[in-house]
Design a protein around this motif. Structure first.
Motif, short mmCIF file in Angstrom:
data_model
loop_
_atom_site.label_atom_id
_atom_site.label_comp_id
_atom_site.label_asym_id
_atom_site.label_seq_id
_atom_site.Cartn_x
_atom_site.Cartn_y
_atom_site.Cartn_z
N LEU A 166 56.69 -2.85 -9.89
CA LEU A 166 55.55 -2.08 -9.37
C LEU A 166 54.22 -2.77 -9.66
O LEU A 166 53.20 -2.12 -9.89
CB LEU A 166 55.57 -0.65 -9.94
N SER B 27 47.89 3.32 -4.41
CA SER B 27 49.11 2.72 -4.94
C SER B 27 48.94 2.03 -6.30
O SER B 27 49.94 1.57 -6.87
CB SER B 27 49.70 1.72 -3.94
N LEU C 292 61.12 5.62 -4.74
CA LEU C 292 60.24 5.83 -5.90
C LEU C 292 60.19 7.29 -6.35
O LEU C 292 59.87 7.58 -7.51
CB LEU C 292 58.82 5.35 -5.57
N MET D 11 62.10 -0.04 -9.37
CA MET D 11 60.74 -0.53 -9.58
C MET D 11 60.52 -1.91 -8.97
O MET D 11 59.40 -2.28 -8.63
CB MET D 11 60.42 -0.55 -11.07
N GLN E 199 61.72 -2.67 -6.08
CA GLN E 199 61.68 -2.34 -4.66
C GLN E 199 62.58 -3.25 -3.80
O GLN E 199 62.39 -3.35 -2.59
CB GLN E 199 60.25 -2.34 -4.13
N LYS F 221 51.34 3.53 -8.69
CA LYS F 221 52.71 3.03 -8.88
C LYS F 221 52.83 2.26 -10.19
O LYS F 221 53.81 2.41 -10.93
CB LYS F 221 53.11 2.15 -7.70
N THR F 222 51.85 1.41 -10.47
CA THR F 222 51.89 0.62 -11.70
C THR F 222 51.76 1.52 -12.93
O THR F 222 52.37 1.25 -13.98
CB THR F 222 50.78 -0.44 -11.70
#
Length: 399
Positions: A298, A127, A196, A172, A174, A130-131
């Motif tokens: 993110l 993950s 996403l 982003m 969430q 994600k960033t």
């Protein structure tokens, strides 16, 4: 044009110079050296390498490889760094750790690996990816190609993942769990199947360029990511999928620490404003509290050290922030994390101009984050407050 690699070379019999892309040059005549000195080292030394074209600080190795430097030159104690590393590698909760790196003022000052196998090993970022996706969105936003506050359906023709309209910022953040609208509740889209999955399509529709093309040309090449780095799913999947060495992820952390600037680049890869938004909690009207004050765009945040409560500035209750992940009280509230399952972490502390990287395969990845925070305290003894009644959540760590 060229850059001084380190001001300390002025005390040697020669001066080693580098080009903007980080490649090394032969010895340079002293008159040229002094001109470069006036343009660079006079404004910050080796901890403040500057892009001559823009005049904006951009620390780090540029496109060149990291070079391990003496920690004492950056105010760090080698013994304390070793103790911090031992804490990371030997803590039962963090088993198994493969690497531990510390970067201070843009210089790699410590690195250790559990075995030689991991010196140049491509770890799955999980993950952390994600960033990286957020950084791609930031690249597009910074160039006016994308508006993260635009309705993705009306503006880009991308179907909303919820029954109500959403923006890229809201995706982003969430904070899309609630049925009433963005900001009501937060949930972590670990597998990228809730919302996403829409981001790569939004990026393509907004920019007209495939994410893989932008990543390779605008990120991987100027950063000098190794040939071990890959992100084969970048065109369609940002929830996971990137792989790279510990040093590769240190460069990505340094890009964020540089607020989007990179040594050798005339313009920022990502605007400083967007990096600031990535590392700031998000909330949406009409809600007063933040759906997750420990999350930005993110990116994970240390909003109120030693707690799962937000701060007076960012009220709310942190989600996916159990007690075993709480960083020590007194660690900086500007600290943020690029994190992936199994304990893949970049810990960044802007107020200290420092970052740490660790990769491995820990079942309890929550504890890895806390152990990194404890290691930070070991590197600066006496700086982390242990009496919670004395903690000021907005106070940076004193060094």
């Amino acid at each position: 044009r060229c850059w001084l690699e380190h001001c300390r070379h002025f005390r040697d019999s020669s001066c080693l110079m580098t080009t903007p892309n980080g490649s090394r040059l032969a010895l340079v005549p002293w008159p040229v050296v002094w001109v470069a000195f006036l343009l660079t080292c006079a404004e910050g030394g080796s901890s403040g390498l500057r892009n001559v074209g823009s005049g904006i600080a951009a620390e780090g190795p540029g496109a060149a490889e990291w070079v391990l430097e003496e920690s004492s030159k950056f105010g760090l104690n080698e013994k304390q760094l070793q103790q911090a590393a031992e804490h990371v590698f030997r803590s039962p909760e963090a088993a198994e750790r493969d690497c531990f790196l510390v970067v201070k003022n843009g210089a790699l000052v410590y690195e250790a690996y559990s075995t030689e196998l991991y010196d140049d090993f491509a770890h799955e970022g999980n993950s952390m990816t994600k960033t990286l996706g957020a950084l791609l969105m930031g690249w597009a936003q910074s160039r006016g190609l994308l508006d993260i506050d635009a309705d993705i359906t009306k503006t880009y023709g991308v179907l909303s993942p919820r029954l109500y309209p959403v923006t890229s910022r809201q995706i982003m953040s969430q904070a899309l769990k609630g049925d009433a609208g963005p900001g009501e509740a937060w949930a972590y889209d670990a597998g990228g199947t809730f919302w996403l999955h829409t981001l790569p399509e939004v990026f393509l529709k907004a920019t007209g360029r495939r994410p893989s093309d932008v990543w390779d040309k605008e990120f991987a090449k100027p950063l000098g990511l190794s040939d071990k780095f890959s992100w084969p799913s970048v065109d369609f999947y940002w929830a996971a999928g990137s792989e790279g060495t510990c040093r590769d992820y240190a460069k990505l952390g340094q890009l964020m620490l540089n607020k989007g600037q990179w040594r050798g680049m005339e313009h920022p890869i990502v605007d400083a404003k967007f990096i600031a938004e990535m590392t700031t909690p998000q909330k949406f009207a009409p809600y007063h509290d933040y759906a997750n004050p420990c999350y930005g765009l993110l990116t994970w945040l240390n909003t109120n050290p030693g707690s799962d409560r937000g701060s007076p500035r960012f009220p709310g209750v942190c989600q996916m922030w159990p007690a075993q992940t709480w960083l020590p009280a007194g660690t900086p509230s500007d600290l943020y994390l690029v994190s992936g399952v199994l304990g893949q972490d970049i810990l960044v502390v802007p107020s200290m101009d420092l970052l740490m990287v660790t990769m491995g395969s820990s079942a309890d990845d929550y504890s890895v984050q806390r152990i990194l925070g404890e290691s930070l305290c070991m590197m600066f003894p006496g700086s982390c407050e242990t009496d919670e009644s004395k903690v000021d959540s907005d106070r940076p760590l004193s060094i």
